[in-house]
Design an enzyme around this catalytic site. Sequence first.
Site, short mmCIF file in Angstrom:
data_model
loop_
_atom_site.label_atom_id
_atom_site.label_comp_id
_atom_site.label_asym_id
_atom_site.label_seq_id
_atom_site.Cartn_x
_atom_site.Cartn_y
_atom_site.Cartn_z
N SER A 35 12.55 -63.16 48.68
CA SER A 35 12.69 -62.83 47.27
C SER A 35 11.96 -61.53 46.94
O SER A 35 11.15 -61.02 47.73
CB SER A 35 12.14 -63.97 46.41
OG SER A 35 12.53 -63.82 45.06
N ASP A 38 7.88 -60.34 47.41
CA ASP A 38 7.19 -61.23 48.34
C ASP A 38 6.38 -60.47 49.38
O ASP A 38 5.71 -61.08 50.21
CB ASP A 38 8.21 -62.14 49.06
CG ASP A 38 8.58 -63.36 48.22
OD1 ASP A 38 7.93 -63.56 47.18
OD2 ASP A 38 9.51 -64.09 48.61
N GLY A 116 15.02 -57.44 48.01
CA GLY A 116 14.94 -58.84 47.62
C GLY A 116 15.71 -59.18 46.37
O GLY A 116 15.95 -60.35 46.09
N HIS A 117 16.14 -58.15 45.62
CA HIS A 117 16.87 -58.42 44.38
C HIS A 117 18.19 -59.11 44.67
O HIS A 117 18.91 -58.73 45.60
CB HIS A 117 17.14 -57.10 43.63
CG HIS A 117 15.90 -56.34 43.29
ND1 HIS A 117 15.21 -55.61 44.23
CD2 HIS A 117 15.24 -56.20 42.10
CE1 HIS A 117 14.17 -55.04 43.63
NE2 HIS A 117 14.16 -55.38 42.35
N LYS A 169 0.58 -63.45 51.41
CA LYS A 169 -0.39 -63.41 50.32
C LYS A 169 -1.30 -64.65 50.35
O LYS A 169 -1.70 -65.18 49.30
CB LYS A 169 0.31 -63.27 48.97
CG LYS A 169 1.22 -62.04 48.90
CD LYS A 169 1.82 -61.83 47.52
CE LYS A 169 2.77 -60.63 47.53
NZ LYS A 169 3.35 -60.35 46.21
N MET A 170 -1.63 -65.09 51.56
CA MET A 170 -2.53 -66.23 51.70
C MET A 170 -3.90 -65.92 51.11
O MET A 170 -4.63 -66.83 50.67
CB MET A 170 -2.67 -66.63 53.17
CG MET A 170 -1.45 -67.32 53.77
SD MET A 170 -1.05 -68.90 52.97
CE MET A 170 -2.52 -69.86 53.31
N SER A 473 54.24 -53.49 28.90
CA SER A 473 55.25 -54.30 28.22
C SER A 473 55.85 -53.48 27.08
O SER A 473 55.13 -52.85 26.30
CB SER A 473 54.60 -55.57 27.66
OG SER A 473 55.54 -56.34 26.94
N SER A 478 62.90 -52.70 31.93
CA SER A 478 64.11 -53.51 32.14
C SER A 478 65.36 -52.77 31.65
O SER A 478 66.42 -52.83 32.28
CB SER A 478 63.98 -54.85 31.41
OG SER A 478 62.93 -55.62 31.97
N SER A 545 53.35 -55.21 36.72
CA SER A 545 52.55 -54.99 37.94
C SER A 545 51.37 -54.07 37.66
O SER A 545 51.35 -52.92 38.09
CB SER A 545 53.42 -54.44 39.08
OG SER A 545 54.21 -53.34 38.69
#
Length: 638
Positions: A35, A38, A116-117, A169-170, A473, A478, A545
């Site tokens: 993440s 981190d 991480g984003h 980050k302990m 349209s 046509s 289309s």
Amino acid sequence: MTAAFRPDALIAQDIDAYLAQHQRKTLLRFITCGSVDDGKSTLIGRLLYDSKMIFDDQLAALEADSKRVGTQGQEIDFALLVDGLAAEREQGITIDVAYRFFATQKRKFIVADTPGHEQYTRNMVTGASTADLAVILVDARKGVLTQTRRHSYLAHLIGIRHVVLAVNKMDLVGYDRATYDAIVADYAAFAENIGIAAFTPIPISGFKGDNVTAPSSNTPWYAGPSLIDHLEAVELEADTDRAKPFRMAVQWVNRPNLDFRGFAGTIAAGAIAPGDAIRVLPSGKTSTVARIVAFDGDLDMAVAGQSVTLTFADEIDCSRGDVIAIADNPPQVADQFEATIVWMADDPMLPGRGYWLKLGAQTVTAQVQPPKYQVNVNTMAQLAAETLDLNAIGVANIAIDKPLVFEPYADSRELGGFILIDKVTNATVAAGMLHHALRRSQDVHWQAIDISRAAHAQQKGQQPKLLWFTGLSGSGKSTIANLVEKKLFALGRHSYLLDGDNIRHGLNRDLGFGDADRVENIRRVGEVARLMTDAGLIVLTAFISPFRAERHLVRSMMPQGDFVEIFVDTPLAVAEARDVKGLYKKARLGEIANFTGISSPYETPERPEIRIDTTRETPEAAAERIVEHIMGVWSPDL
């Protein structure tokens, strides 16, 4: 410059011996992921700093600087290196993937620092695609997060079999063992659920250096290896690749003169020697290897990872994108598959749309079917889904326009991993892993018929054409198409008009007007029109289309020159003022959703064969010009 920063003592003594030793070191490619915030960049900075090995250009710059200012004997401040990495992140470099090289006495490393984003998950996939190992970072204060799970799942899908859970980050949680154990237990339950058989947890502090390159006295309760010790010791899979059956994708045909014709590429798996029997796929043609040509001359054997040129004993067809395999154990060939897809584009996937599928040197047109399911990365639940959005992971069937040489991704990254590319923008929109061919791909074969397209055309005395009228349209498609057919009929030509409204009364009555249904509407019409031109007819179609990709898909179905795109160019205000069917009024009132030009986009043709400006040209004049155009391009043989 201090001794601590010398790459190796051998450099000063014997540079040739050092280079030879360095060349023999194995190379481990790994990624750092997890993440955001981190500590990935900080950890990489610590690895570069504590390993006492940095990039050659940094090394030279540092040495020159130390001589200039007379600071030899001083250590470089770790904070400066970390600040440099942080500056890169602020400049947006790690929004992409930043690759760094370093080495120790035992091994060389290339580390990919992936963002991480969540919105840049696609870049993590890029970095992981060539990695042997993933270092999944977890902030000890936050524990396992959604992005931790997503990156772990992606690493596993991509085939990374070595995973390190770096609880970072302990120092900020007082090196508390209970906190560490709880995170490891949480991750272990998730890892087992997604199929990660084993992982190596390590408590670290990237900033303080605990357990990064040496054991830390702050964690006496941890008896495992430091991170660098583990990275140096992990076994690579090169030997495994060499034990597999021989596979090499042809990247280019090497023909410097008339007497030499070789097929060059990098060997993906196995080994090959002159005299070995080979098979070229998808054609299935066989021969034997005559020579193995390398930069330094001919080889008696080549193995996985080497780039070589092969020559054959026989003149057989072989071109870029083909796969050369050992004759008695070739890979599979199919045109329909089940695959896992990681969607990496901002716009959602459109089932049925034609995308380029690139697998190694092979490029084909692929249509992704609606997903069988989408994966919830937190729970691994299989959720119903009609499409895939940014960063979604799903399983779907894929159909392609010609046979693809492949192996399941679990067996081969090179022949099982692919990317999808938008045909209009050329942007990579997805990465995928093939599971297996669909049974119907093996059971349904193209039936040869005796009366060919050319024979049908010859009988009718005309060149088959597909006149593709596109526009808003109410633009007059046509009307003009109908006038063109009347003129062709009067000239004795064999034609048929497929009108958008009429088709939706029958063949496409099950389709709505959302983007996915519009894509499928045009795909079906394109297939019908192709079959009708095979019968020798001049086919006229009048469909809005709205998407260039689908018009391009239909064009790709037809022989060169037989698709004529006719853009009936009528401004929206003019079309809306006509509003013969009252549709614009309903769309403005919100009574019709996904109405082209109002609530759904129309992508104008970029290079149509014919453009009709209905504000300056009458329908009759436009029809006459279209007939003159196609009558002027009849094949002289007809």
